[in-house]
Design a protein around this motif. Structure first.
Motif, PDB file in Angstrom:
ATOM      1  N   GLN A 128      20.173  18.340  14.175  1.00 27.60           N
ATOM      2  CA  GLN A 128      20.163  18.348  12.713  1.00 27.60           C
ATOM      3  C   GLN A 128      18.786  18.723  12.161  1.00 27.60           C
ATOM      4  O   GLN A 128      18.471  18.443  11.004  1.00 27.60           O
ATOM      5  N   LYS A 131      18.972  26.705   0.326  1.00 31.76           N
ATOM      6  CA  LYS A 131      20.287  27.217   0.724  1.00 31.76           C
ATOM      7  C   LYS A 131      20.681  26.558   2.039  1.00 31.76           C
ATOM      8  O   LYS A 131      20.567  27.156   3.109  1.00 31.76           O
ATOM      9  N   PRO A 132      21.119  25.309   1.969  1.00 33.04           N
ATOM     10  CA  PRO A 132      21.435  24.592   3.218  1.00 33.04           C
ATOM     11  C   PRO A 132      22.573  25.231   3.994  1.00 33.04           C
ATOM     12  O   PRO A 132      22.628  25.106   5.223  1.00 33.04           O
ATOM     13  N   GLU A 133      23.497  25.913   3.317  1.00 31.87           N
ATOM     14  CA  GLU A 133      24.591  26.560   4.030  1.00 31.87           C
ATOM     15  C   GLU A 133      24.088  27.691   4.934  1.00 31.87           C
ATOM     16  O   GLU A 133      24.715  28.012   5.949  1.00 31.87           O
ATOM     17  N   ASP A 134      22.924  28.265   4.584  1.00 26.73           N
ATOM     18  CA  ASP A 134      22.317  29.311   5.413  1.00 26.73           C
ATOM     19  C   ASP A 134      21.174  28.780   6.274  1.00 26.73           C
ATOM     20  O   ASP A 134      20.506  29.559   6.953  1.00 26.73           O
ATOM     21  N   LEU A 164      22.828  15.622   3.635  1.00 30.01           N
ATOM     22  CA  LEU A 164      23.324  16.524   4.676  1.00 30.01           C
ATOM     23  C   LEU A 164      23.354  15.853   6.052  1.00 30.01           C
ATOM     24  O   LEU A 164      24.236  16.145   6.872  1.00 30.01           O
ATOM     25  N   GLN A 190      18.723  15.783  -1.027  1.00 34.82           N
ATOM     26  CA  GLN A 190      19.640  16.759  -0.463  1.00 34.82           C
ATOM     27  C   GLN A 190      19.684  16.672   1.053  1.00 34.82           C
ATOM     28  O   GLN A 190      20.755  16.688   1.679  1.00 34.82           O
TER      29      GLN A 190
END
Length: 308
Positions: A148, A224-227, A241, A237
């Protein structure tokens, strides 16, 4: 004999002349040249003796009457701005004095916390109480969740591009997971497979500084955590996650140049030193605004970036 010699002498003196002169200077030509030279001399005399009053376009002070100036006329915006400069600079200087006092006391408070021995981190932390323990040295034990891991950056160090390594620390049963800022790594060590020594396995003990959550700069783009791109450490944030508490701990190390180079070559994050690194430029700003109060022209050369 004497008469013949005198006749010959007069004849030679009157008859011989250069060919060009003889062709130019006749009786009539000589008269014309003399009259032209005389006219030029008269014009030169008139030119040098000419005065300003001889010019019909010239106006003297007597011909131009004085203008009456009104004393009760309203001032323009430029004069009003110049009058406001000393007032504004004095107010800003006073504000910087107050800011200097606040920043000096804040640094002294943090430095007092640093000299105290580290505290064990409680099993559960109240996020609202972190501000009262900002810059407090703490330690805790757990396992780093490298799967992570989050890289925040880019961040420059010694002219080299890199990232800040943020890894959740999973503690024992009944204890919460917290976020650990492990330090800086080079960009060329971005992939975990290139830095196996920087990924300790098993249970580890982390000592660092308990810090308040970061505040985003208005010029910093959104994460941009998705990237997998994090431009600033958004503690809330990141905690959401990874299933952690919004608790940020900055790991510390002894500032040693040899240790820095050793860690950099192996991909081990270079942690920060246990010190207060808050900027305190308010003395400089006080001097700037006070000098501007005495000399308003200096204020015109200052920029708005000094208002920090």
């Amino acid at each position: 004999m004497r008469s013949i010699f005198s006749v010959l002498q007069r004849t030679a003196a009157t008859s011989w002349q250069p060919p060009i002169a003889a062709s130019i200077r006749g009786p009539r030509m000589a008269f014309k040249l003399d009259s032209i030279c005389a006219r030029c001399r008269r014009q030169q005399i008139r030119f040098y003796n000419k005065q300003l009053a001889d010019d019909p376009r010239w106006l003297s002070v007597v011909d131009q009457p004085a203008q009456i100036v009104r004393t009760g006329r309203k001032h323009g915006p430029g004069l009003i701005i110049l009058a406001l400069i000393p007032i504004i600079s004095f107010a800003l200087g006073t504000w910087q004095i107050q800011r200097l006092d606040w920043k000096t006391k804040l640094i002294a408070k943090y430095e007092d916390r640093l000299v105290k021995p580290p505290l064990p981190l409680p099993p559960q932390i109240d996020p609202d109480a972190i501000s009262e323990f900002d810059y407090r040295r703490v330690y805790t034990t757990g396992r780093l969740q490298h799967d992570q891991e989050m890289l925040v950056g880019p961040r420059m160090r010694e002219g080299e591009d890199g990232f800040i390594v943020v890894t959740p620390l999973e503690r024992g049963e009944g204890e919460s997971t917290v976020l650990i800022n492990r330090g800086w790594i080079s960009k060329k060590m971005k992939d975990q497979k290139d830095r196996p020594e920087g990924l300790p396995q098993g249970e580890v003990t982390v000592e660092g500084l308990l810090r308040e959550p970061w505040k985003k700069n208005m010029f910093t783009p959104d994460n941009k955590p998705e990237d997998g791109k994090f431009y600033f450490p958004d503690v809330e944030q990141m905690a959401e996650l990874t299933g952690s508490q919004p608790v940020w701990i900055e790991e510390t190390m002894i500032a040693d140049m040899v240790e820095w180079y050793n860690r950099s070559g192996k991909g081990i994050p270079i942690a920060r030193g246990a010190e207060v690194n808050l900027r305190n430029n308010h003395s400089q700003y006080i001097f700037t605004w006070q000098v501007s109060h005495e000399c308003p022209n200096i204020l015109l050369a200052e920029t708005v970036t000094d208002l920090k």
